[in-house]
Design an enzyme around this catalytic site. Structure first.
Site, short mmCIF file in Angstrom:
data_model
loop_
_atom_site.label_atom_id
_atom_site.label_comp_id
_atom_site.label_asym_id
_atom_site.label_seq_id
_atom_site.Cartn_x
_atom_site.Cartn_y
_atom_site.Cartn_z
N GLN A 1 84.53 -5.51 -63.20
CA GLN A 1 85.02 -6.67 -62.90
C GLN A 1 85.17 -7.12 -61.47
O GLN A 1 85.17 -8.19 -61.19
CB GLN A 1 86.57 -6.52 -63.60
CG GLN A 1 86.41 -6.63 -65.11
CD GLN A 1 85.48 -7.48 -65.92
OE1 GLN A 1 85.92 -8.70 -65.68
NE2 GLN A 1 84.55 -7.01 -66.41
N HIS B 1 82.66 -9.40 -59.74
CA HIS B 1 82.54 -10.95 -60.17
C HIS B 1 82.70 -11.53 -58.71
O HIS B 1 82.07 -12.63 -58.49
CB HIS B 1 83.69 -11.24 -61.12
CG HIS B 1 83.04 -11.19 -62.60
ND1 HIS B 1 82.01 -11.88 -63.14
CD2 HIS B 1 83.57 -10.42 -63.60
CE1 HIS B 1 81.89 -11.58 -64.24
NE2 HIS B 1 82.67 -10.64 -64.54
N GLU C 1 93.25 -9.97 -69.28
CA GLU C 1 92.14 -10.73 -69.84
C GLU C 1 91.38 -9.54 -70.56
O GLU C 1 91.06 -9.59 -71.90
CB GLU C 1 91.37 -11.10 -68.84
CG GLU C 1 90.11 -11.83 -69.21
CD GLU C 1 89.28 -12.39 -68.18
OE1 GLU C 1 88.20 -13.08 -68.59
OE2 GLU C 1 89.16 -11.79 -67.06
N HIS C 2 91.16 -8.39 -70.07
CA HIS C 2 90.37 -7.23 -70.68
C HIS C 2 91.17 -6.12 -70.65
O HIS C 2 91.67 -5.71 -69.45
CB HIS C 2 89.22 -6.84 -70.14
CG HIS C 2 88.13 -8.12 -69.82
ND1 HIS C 2 87.84 -8.93 -68.60
CD2 HIS C 2 87.26 -8.85 -70.58
CE1 HIS C 2 87.11 -9.81 -68.72
NE2 HIS C 2 86.74 -9.88 -70.08
N ASP D 1 81.26 -8.65 -72.65
CA ASP D 1 80.64 -9.71 -71.92
C ASP D 1 79.50 -10.16 -72.49
O ASP D 1 79.41 -11.43 -72.44
CB ASP D 1 80.68 -9.12 -70.70
CG ASP D 1 81.89 -9.12 -69.64
OD1 ASP D 1 82.68 -9.94 -70.21
OD2 ASP D 1 81.76 -8.71 -68.70
N HIS E 1 113.17 -46.63 -91.95
CA HIS E 1 112.54 -45.61 -92.59
C HIS E 1 113.27 -45.24 -94.12
O HIS E 1 112.68 -44.92 -94.92
CB HIS E 1 113.10 -44.22 -91.76
CG HIS E 1 112.19 -44.08 -90.49
ND1 HIS E 1 111.83 -44.90 -89.49
CD2 HIS E 1 111.29 -43.09 -90.25
CE1 HIS E 1 111.09 -44.33 -88.77
NE2 HIS E 1 110.49 -43.28 -89.03
#
Length: 431
Positions: A261, A264, A329-330, A363, A422
């Site tokens: 990660q 990235h 996230e992971h 991924d 109504h």
């Protein structure tokens, strides 16, 4: 290299943790102003403005949208240009992603009450979806598969893909992935201008119902600004991984999982949680040993130094508490009994269970979607899936008897809210 160390027994642990997780990825005034101008220009001038922005930002020299529209022959040629090994890997990944997402399809349902009143839910797909794909150095054919395939499984009729081609450089794998995933049209445009074109439509680019896919700060800002005109998937922050380990996994494996990660970008976040202090030291040694061998070692080093952390907890239960607070996230559960631990996880984008399940498999080719909530948004949101491309409509059909009975209740409530029309509308149906 120095990685931040935290222990849950520190007096300032909570404040340290909040500082660690803080991510201020919001647009500044300059970005907001630039994006607003771009949106306004595309909305009013359409193709002409889109061509101008593409020439300016992507260093192109084209005269019309025809030059920015990929033909079927061009896409087929790109597919054939991709080496057979890569093409087969894309096909394998696509089939696995498709198979997984088939399980997510929602179906319409209804039931009929004793008096004949029918109630239910009707599921329909979005008509047209826009897919943004980053271009230039950051090319992600896997993201094409992850965004387009769930849309196709959902029943979306048309997928329009935009991908910038700076300096006219086309990535064959991205176009090959588009062909494999069933993308209908591909335009060589990017940035906020591409988002605007998808949201508002131009003479050439059709307006869509929803825009999905990652991009830079200008793309993210544009997506947030057009939300409401169209739907969007999410505003994603930097990539994250949290590894929980009991100290019995090969430390080299864990170090490389953290790297996966961190490579990235410099803002990505890699965190290791363990109740084995000696193991944290072993992973530190593995990092020192393996980092010099990495092609993106500068990026990894910066990411780990700025946003990485080792967190020492007292036991497995406390590790679970930490994981649920971070809502990553992971999340890798590199422990003896990962399935049991996973049942206690409330907040995570994707959970990778066991010592052999590297996050990288998710991924690319495991099957579940890799578009996941970041920046603690897993507390209230979910991975991209088929359900993001389907809508629910409520079904109500009253019998005469049902309308009479329900009308009595609606009448009382309508008059209670001083909404006389109504009430009277319902009362007309009372026997």
């Amino acid at each position: 290299m120095n990685i931040k160390r935290l222990t849950t027994t520190q007096a300032d642990y909570q404040s340290q943790m909040e500082t660690l997780l803080a991510w201020e990825g919001v647009s500044d005034d300059q970005v907001n102003s630039t994006v607003k101008d771009i949106l306004k220009n595309i909305r009013s001038r359409g193709d002409e403005a889109l061509v101008e922005y593409t020439n300016k930002f992507d260093r192109m020299n084209i005269s019309s949208m025809k030059d920015l529209t990929f033909t079927k022959d061009q896409i087929d040629a790109a597919y054939n240009n991709v080496p057979a090994e890569q093409r087969e890997a894309l096909e394998t990944a696509a089939e696995r992603v498709r198979s997984y997402h088939e399980h997510q399809k929602m179906e319409s349902w209804s039931y009929t009450e004793e008096d004949g009143t029918l109630l239910g839910q009707q599921i329909t797909a979005l008509d047209r979806v826009g897919l943004y794909v980053p271009g230039g150095k950051a090319t992600y054919p896997s993201s094409v598969l992850m965004n387009a395939i769930p849309a196709k499984v959902a029943g979306v009729e048309e997928i329009v893909m935009v991908v910038p081609t700076p300096d006219g450089i086309v990535n064959d794998m991205v176009l090959a992935a588009a062909k494999i995933a069933g993308v209908d049209t591909v335009f060589a445009v990017g940035g906020a201008q591409a988002v605007a074109a998808l949201a508002y439509g131009t003479e050439t680019v059709p307006g869509v119902d929803k825009i999905v896919g990652p991009g830079n700060i200008y793309v993210a800002t544009a997506k947030s600004m057009v939300f409401g005109r169209v739907g969007i998937d999410m505003i994603a922050g930097p990539s994250e991984i949290l590894v929980v380990c009991d100290g019995k996994t090969n430390p080299d494996w864990i170090a490389m999982d953290l790297f996966s990660q961190a490579e990235h970008d410099e803002d990505a976040q890699s965190i290791l949680v363990s109740w084995d202090a000696d193991f944290l030291e072993q992973v530190q040694e593995s990092i020192e040993k393996l980092l010099p061998t990495m092609e993106r070692k500068e990026i990894i080093s910066t990411s780990l130094a700025d946003r990485g952390a080792f967190i020492l907890v007292k036991d497995e239960n406390e590790a679970i508490e930490v994981a649920n607070f971070i809502a990553p996230e992971h999340l890798e559960l590199s422990v003896e009994a990962p399935e049991a631990m996973a049942k206690k996880i409330k907040h995570a984008g994707a959970i990778f269970m066991g010592r052999y399940t590297a996050e990288a498999l998710g991924d690319y080719c495991a099957g579940p979607n890799h578009v996941l909530p970041t920046s603690r948004t897993a507390r209230f949101s979910s991975p991209l899936g088929v359900y993001d491309f389907q809508k629910r409509s409520s079904l109500i059909m009253c019998s005469a008897e049902g309308a009479s009975e329900l009308g009595k209740t609606a009448s009382i409530l309508g008059r209670g809210e001083s909404l006389t029309a109504h009430a009277r509308s319902a009362e007309y149906r009372i026997k």
